[in-house]
Design a protein around this motif. Structure first.
Motif, PDB file in Angstrom:
ATOM      1  N   GLU A 125       0.847  -1.209   0.000  1.00  0.00           N
ATOM      2  CA  GLU A 125       0.000   0.000   0.000  1.00  0.00           C
ATOM      3  C   GLU A 125       0.878   1.254   0.000  1.00  0.00           C
ATOM      4  O   GLU A 125       0.612   2.222  -0.728  1.00  0.00           O
ATOM      5  N   LYS A 126       1.941   1.241   0.797  1.00  0.00           N
ATOM      6  CA  LYS A 126       2.865   2.387   0.870  1.00  0.00           C
ATOM      7  C   LYS A 126       3.568   2.615  -0.461  1.00  0.00           C
ATOM      8  O   LYS A 126       3.677   3.747  -0.941  1.00  0.00           O
ATOM      9  N   THR A 127       4.067   1.533  -1.065  1.00  0.00           N
ATOM     10  CA  THR A 127       4.777   1.684  -2.342  1.00  0.00           C
ATOM     11  C   THR A 127       3.814   2.103  -3.457  1.00  0.00           C
ATOM     12  O   THR A 127       4.179   2.839  -4.364  1.00  0.00           O
ATOM     13  N   LYS A 128       2.554   1.631  -3.346  1.00  0.00           N
ATOM     14  CA  LYS A 128       1.524   2.003  -4.324  1.00  0.00           C
ATOM     15  C   LYS A 128       1.234   3.507  -4.245  1.00  0.00           C
ATOM     16  O   LYS A 128       1.199   4.204  -5.272  1.00  0.00           O
ATOM     17  N   LEU A 129       1.034   4.021  -3.020  1.00  0.00           N
ATOM     18  CA  LEU A 129       0.754   5.451  -2.826  1.00  0.00           C
ATOM     19  C   LEU A 129       1.942   6.312  -3.246  1.00  0.00           C
ATOM     20  O   LEU A 129       1.771   7.394  -3.825  1.00  0.00           O
ATOM     21  N   VAL A 255       2.858  -3.003 -14.132  1.00  0.00           N
ATOM     22  CA  VAL A 255       3.091  -1.639 -13.641  1.00  0.00           C
ATOM     23  C   VAL A 255       4.575  -1.291 -13.717  1.00  0.00           C
ATOM     24  O   VAL A 255       4.956  -0.229 -14.221  1.00  0.00           O
ATOM     25  N   ASN A 256       5.424  -2.195 -13.222  1.00  0.00           N
ATOM     26  CA  ASN A 256       6.866  -1.929 -13.193  1.00  0.00           C
ATOM     27  C   ASN A 256       7.467  -1.818 -14.582  1.00  0.00           C
ATOM     28  O   ASN A 256       8.357  -0.996 -14.826  1.00  0.00           O
ATOM     29  N   ASN A 275       0.501   7.790 -20.141  1.00  0.00           N
ATOM     30  CA  ASN A 275      -0.906   7.380 -20.200  1.00  0.00           C
ATOM     31  C   ASN A 275      -1.051   5.862 -20.014  1.00  0.00           C
ATOM     32  O   ASN A 275      -1.976   5.391 -19.346  1.00  0.00           O
ATOM     33  N   GLU A 276      -0.125   5.131 -20.620  1.00  0.00           N
ATOM     34  CA  GLU A 276      -0.141   3.667 -20.484  1.00  0.00           C
ATOM     35  C   GLU A 276       0.131   3.265 -19.031  1.00  0.00           C
ATOM     36  O   GLU A 276      -0.496   2.345 -18.497  1.00  0.00           O
ATOM     37  N   LYS A 280      -2.231   1.051 -16.313  1.00  0.00           N
ATOM     38  CA  LYS A 280      -1.729  -0.111 -15.576  1.00  0.00           C
ATOM     39  C   LYS A 280      -1.855   0.091 -14.055  1.00  0.00           C
ATOM     40  O   LYS A 280      -2.211  -0.838 -13.330  1.00  0.00           O
ATOM     41  N   VAL A 281      -1.566   1.308 -13.588  1.00  0.00           N
ATOM     42  CA  VAL A 281      -1.662   1.606 -12.155  1.00  0.00           C
ATOM     43  C   VAL A 281      -3.117   1.510 -11.690  1.00  0.00           C
ATOM     44  O   VAL A 281      -3.410   0.923 -10.646  1.00  0.00           O
TER      45      VAL A 281
END
Length: 316
Positions: A125-129, A255-256, A275-276, A280-281
């Motif tokens: 969650e932290k890395t996502k934010l 995503v990566n 945009n791509e 993905k995110v």
């Protein structure tokens, strides 16, 4: 004397008749119980076979979307188990101490696994934010600045770090040997299927979140292996995916890879790459939040049944 012998003979016949009737009832009950267990296993097998048909070989199987489907089956198996207990007229309110303690032992281990999964969720969650924030900064930066300051903050999603003592801290198998018969045996067989499938799903999810094969191996050990269980048919497919060196969830990899494309893109195609990445995110966030919610619901379901059983145990 003749009358007395006649009475004794009648008494003996009645005893034999009662014995045969009791034996017939017992035999009928055993067949009935076996049939109920067979129906339960057939329902579980059908659900697992659907997963097998929907799975892909190797690392492709390790996607959050597929794991979400696996998690969604756990309440269905639990529902089939409750149905089994009602069909054999042995609901929770009638369970004896050994059956209660067996279920409490299994459910406690399952809750431990859910807690480990929640810790992994918190890390990701932290890395996502952090990624979402960096992407926003990147989008709002002047074109001249995108290759300098903000670009270095744009990083992919990192897997969760696995506790080095993970295997040691797992709920260990109880040394208590319990012997079951009749309806208790049927309930115990049902709990075994719940346990194997529940542990199996948790092992897959933990390995995916940590990009590490160890959780699945440790959870498999904790379950005493998957031999003899209905989930055994899926184990080889999972092991094939987990044996690969670059173990990573499909959505995380997408995503990566998109982050790498943005960082390596020329100014002409930079906007398209951004945009791509956003697509993905957003896809990752949607499925990640859905899996997280599924685990929370499962935790609540298991906890509610534990409370009911503990209350029943106190009354006994």
């Amino acid at each position: 004397m003749v009358i007395l012998l006649g009475h004794k003979f009648t008494k003996l016949c009645n005893k034999l008749e009662n014995h045969n009737h009791h034996h017939h009832d017992h035999h009928y009950q055993s067949e009935d119980l076996s049939e109920s267990l067979k129906v339960f296993r057939s329902e579980v097998s059908k659900l697992i076979n659907e997963l097998a048909l929907d799975s892909k070989p190797g690392s492709e199987i390790l996607s959050l979307l597929w794991i979400q489907k696996c998690l969604g089956i756990l309440p269905l198996i639990n529902k089939a188990f409750v149905k089994l207990t009602l069909e054999i007229d042995y609901p929770i309110s009638k369970w004896k101490v050994d059956s209660i303690e067996e279920y409490l032992s299994y459910s406690l281990c399952l809750l431990d696994l859910f807690n480990s999964i929640s810790s992994c969720f918190s890390h990701i969650e932290k890395t996502k934010l952090s990624l979402i924030h960096a992407l926003q900064l990147f989008e709002n930066s002047p074109a001249s600045d995108t290759s300098n300051n903000n670009q270095q903050h744009l990083k992919g999603i990192n897997p969760s770090c696995l506790n080095t003592k993970f295997g040691d801290e797992l709920c260990k198998k109880s040394d208590i040997v319990r012997f079951f018969s009749g309806k208790e045996l049927i309930v115990n067989e049902g709990v075994k299927e719940l346990k194997k499938f529940g542990f199996w799903v948790c092992g897959i999810l933990l390995s995916g979140l940590c990009s590490d094969v160890k959780p699945y191996i440790e959870v498999k050990k904790m379950a005493g292996g998957f031999d003899g269980s209905l989930v055994f048919t899926l184990d080889p497919k999972i092991s094939e995916g987990l044996d690969e060196k670059n173990l990573i969830l499909k959505e995380v990899k997408e995503v990566n890879d998109a982050v790498d494309c943005v960082l390596g893109a020329s100014d002409e195609v930079k906007n398209d790459a951004v945009n791509e990445l956003k697509i993905k995110v957003n896809k990752f966030v949607e499925v990640f939040d859905a899996v997280k919610s599924e685990v929370d619901d499962l935790f609540s379901m298991v906890m509610a049944l534990r409370i009911e059983l503990i209350d029943h145990l106190r009354k006994q």
